[in-house]
Design an enzyme around this catalytic site. Sequence first.
Site, PDB file in Angstrom:
ATOM      1  N   CYS A  19       0.829  -1.213   0.000  1.00 13.42           N
ATOM      2  CA  CYS A  19       0.000   0.000   0.000  1.00 13.42           C
ATOM      3  C   CYS A  19       0.859   1.256   0.000  1.00 13.42           C
ATOM      4  O   CYS A  19       0.450   2.284  -0.542  1.00 13.42           O
ATOM      5  CB  CYS A  19      -0.905   0.022   1.224  1.00 13.42           C
ATOM      6  SG  CYS A  19      -2.116  -1.312   1.269  1.00 13.42           S
ATOM      7  N   GLY A  65     -13.273  -7.843   0.494  1.00 11.62           N
ATOM      8  CA  GLY A  65     -11.989  -8.505   0.325  1.00 11.62           C
ATOM      9  C   GLY A  65     -11.800  -9.534   1.424  1.00 11.62           C
ATOM     10  O   GLY A  65     -12.564  -9.567   2.397  1.00 11.62           O
ATOM     11  N   ALA A  66     -10.758 -10.361   1.283  1.00 13.12           N
ATOM     12  CA  ALA A  66     -10.519 -11.394   2.299  1.00 13.12           C
ATOM     13  C   ALA A  66      -9.026 -11.631   2.508  1.00 13.12           C
ATOM     14  O   ALA A  66      -8.619 -12.699   2.938  1.00 13.12           O
ATOM     15  CB  ALA A  66     -11.210 -12.699   1.899  1.00 13.12           C
ATOM     16  N   GLY A  67      -8.226 -10.603   2.195  1.00 16.64           N
ATOM     17  CA  GLY A  67      -6.781 -10.726   2.343  1.00 16.64           C
ATOM     18  C   GLY A  67      -6.300 -10.439   3.750  1.00 16.64           C
ATOM     19  O   GLY A  67      -7.103 -10.298   4.695  1.00 16.64           O
ATOM     20  N   PRO A 123       5.166  -4.827  11.626  1.00 14.31           N
ATOM     21  CA  PRO A 123       5.740  -6.118  11.229  1.00 14.31           C
ATOM     22  C   PRO A 123       5.268  -6.653   9.879  1.00 14.31           C
ATOM     23  O   PRO A 123       5.875  -7.572   9.344  1.00 14.31           O
ATOM     24  CB  PRO A 123       5.282  -7.055  12.352  1.00 14.31           C
ATOM     25  CG  PRO A 123       3.961  -6.473  12.789  1.00 14.31           C
ATOM     26  CD  PRO A 123       4.082  -4.991  12.620  1.00 14.31           C
ATOM     27  N   GLN A 156       5.652  -9.188   3.560  1.00 11.49           N
ATOM     28  CA  GLN A 156       5.544  -8.719   2.189  1.00 11.49           C
ATOM     29  C   GLN A 156       6.871  -8.859   1.451  1.00 11.49           C
ATOM     30  O   GLN A 156       6.897  -9.171   0.255  1.00 11.49           O
ATOM     31  CB  GLN A 156       5.056  -7.269   2.184  1.00 11.49           C
ATOM     32  CG  GLN A 156       3.613  -7.136   2.660  1.00 11.49           C
ATOM     33  CD  GLN A 156       3.254  -5.725   3.091  1.00 11.49           C
ATOM     34  OE1 GLN A 156       4.109  -4.916   3.457  1.00 11.49           O
ATOM     35  NE2 GLN A 156       1.964  -5.418   3.058  1.00 11.49           N
ATOM     36  N   MET A 180      -4.912  -7.744   5.141  1.00 11.44           N
ATOM     37  CA  MET A 180      -5.306  -6.478   5.755  1.00 11.44           C
ATOM     38  C   MET A 180      -6.747  -6.510   6.244  1.00 11.44           C
ATOM     39  O   MET A 180      -7.066  -6.013   7.334  1.00 11.44           O
ATOM     40  CB  MET A 180      -5.103  -5.333   4.758  1.00 11.44           C
ATOM     41  CG  MET A 180      -5.389  -3.958   5.342  1.00 11.44           C
ATOM     42  SD  MET A 180      -4.401  -3.567   6.808  1.00 11.44           S
ATOM     43  CE  MET A 180      -2.807  -3.261   6.043  1.00 11.44           C
ATOM     44  N   ILE A 181      -7.646  -7.101   5.449  1.00  7.03           N
ATOM     45  CA  ILE A 181      -9.036  -7.231   5.875  1.00  7.03           C
ATOM     46  C   ILE A 181      -9.132  -8.134   7.104  1.00  7.03           C
ATOM     47  O   ILE A 181      -9.912  -7.879   8.032  1.00  7.03           O
ATOM     48  CB  ILE A 181      -9.909  -7.772   4.727  1.00  7.03           C
ATOM     49  CG1 ILE A 181     -10.056  -6.712   3.637  1.00  7.03           C
ATOM     50  CG2 ILE A 181     -11.283  -8.201   5.233  1.00  7.03           C
ATOM     51  CD1 ILE A 181     -10.796  -5.461   4.072  1.00  7.03           C
ATOM     52  N   SER A 195       8.732   2.436   7.310  1.00  8.98           N
ATOM     53  CA  SER A 195       7.292   2.278   7.149  1.00  8.98           C
ATOM     54  C   SER A 195       6.526   3.500   7.625  1.00  8.98           C
ATOM     55  O   SER A 195       7.029   4.299   8.421  1.00  8.98           O
ATOM     56  CB  SER A 195       6.806   1.047   7.932  1.00  8.98           C
ATOM     57  OG  SER A 195       7.396  -0.129   7.442  1.00  8.98           O
TER      58      SER A 195
END
Length: 420
Positions: free
Chosen positions: A50, A185-187, A111, A116, A189-190, A105
């Site tokens: 992001c 979404g279902a990743g 973390p 990523q 972050m979600i 960041s």
Amino acid sequence: MALFSLGINHRTAPLSVREQVAFHPEEVNRALSDLADSARVFEAAILSTCNRTEIYCQADSPHQVLEWLAAYRRLPLAEAQPYFYTHRGKDAVRHAFRVASGLDSMVLGEPQILGQMKEAMRFAREAGALGTTLHKLFQNSFAVAKDVRSTTAIGTNIVSMAAAAVRLAERIFERISEQRVLFIGAGEMIDLCATHFAAQKPKQIVVANRTIDRGRALADRFEATAIRLEDLGERLAEFDIVVSCTASQLPIIGLGLVERAIRARRHRPMFMVDLAVPRDIEVEVGELDDVFLYTVDDLAQVVESGLESRQSAVVDAEAIIEAQVENFLGWLQTRETVPVIRSLRDAAERMRRHELDHALKLLARGENAENVLEQLSHRLTNKFLHAPTQALSQSDGDRSELQAMVTRLFHLHPDGRSAD
């Protein structure tokens, strides 16, 4: 050829620029192949989150890589270039270590970036773009990050993006427990956001996802329900809080859709968080009177809380990183001598084989073995010493540096005697 890292992040570019150069996981393999075909790149990995898009590579020129990126994303190079930074050699190594440790960041010490980076390494390996140097760089980055997190306070009192979203929602609604929440979404972050919002025990939680089975798997963990993404238009008006983070290249929630939802809600406020890059929700939605729309950049002020307690750990973290940068550079310099060592050994092996063949022919003709061995040793010695002796004899100007190097290579005393 040198080691480079070049990219764009939340400090150098606004979200409107970052989303134009973002890469989703399913396209990284193709992009790496195209990069290898379009520029003189010998190793490469793409890190896209992001807050940043970065390319780590072994290449002749970083400008060629930047030109490729601009062309691949159909961006005018002159417009994109001011937003990009480039690090070479030591600076590239330091940058990679700082990124992995969470020092670069938006949320200091967070973390998620480590996972990523591991994903970026995996994609590069699958694409055949991960060579020895980048593999070592990433592995060392992970080790440095672990050291930083285990020996400093960099990871304490972190306010994550997910927690920040909850705090913002609490400014709009007095009690989240009375609100209906929709996650799109279902990743990862979600998942994080759902965990934080579920802790507030909202009236209802619904997960909308393109793949219903994956959405249901996430929903089941929070005693929620799942719907298909295509049902969003009919259901959007039901929800007070909407959090979206998908891999869509285009917005999935448009202005018209939200306007209809607001009318159906009789203008009751709607809180929306768009964590996707590129964005899932059209920018114009934020201009509606009854909508409070926040992006990843809008959460920056919230995540600043707790920064002071972590800032003091930065000095310790930087010291750890600097020491490990020097270690990596030492390894890199050793790698650079490998071709020379290989060439030297190959040349010596050719000399040895040539003289051995000559000696075997003499023995086959019945020559005295002792004389043949004596001759073999003399011929090998002369051949091995011919190049350094010639270099010393023909050296122009000050010979002291070359003499010192020969003395060191052959372990000689300053007076010319053997050290042995």
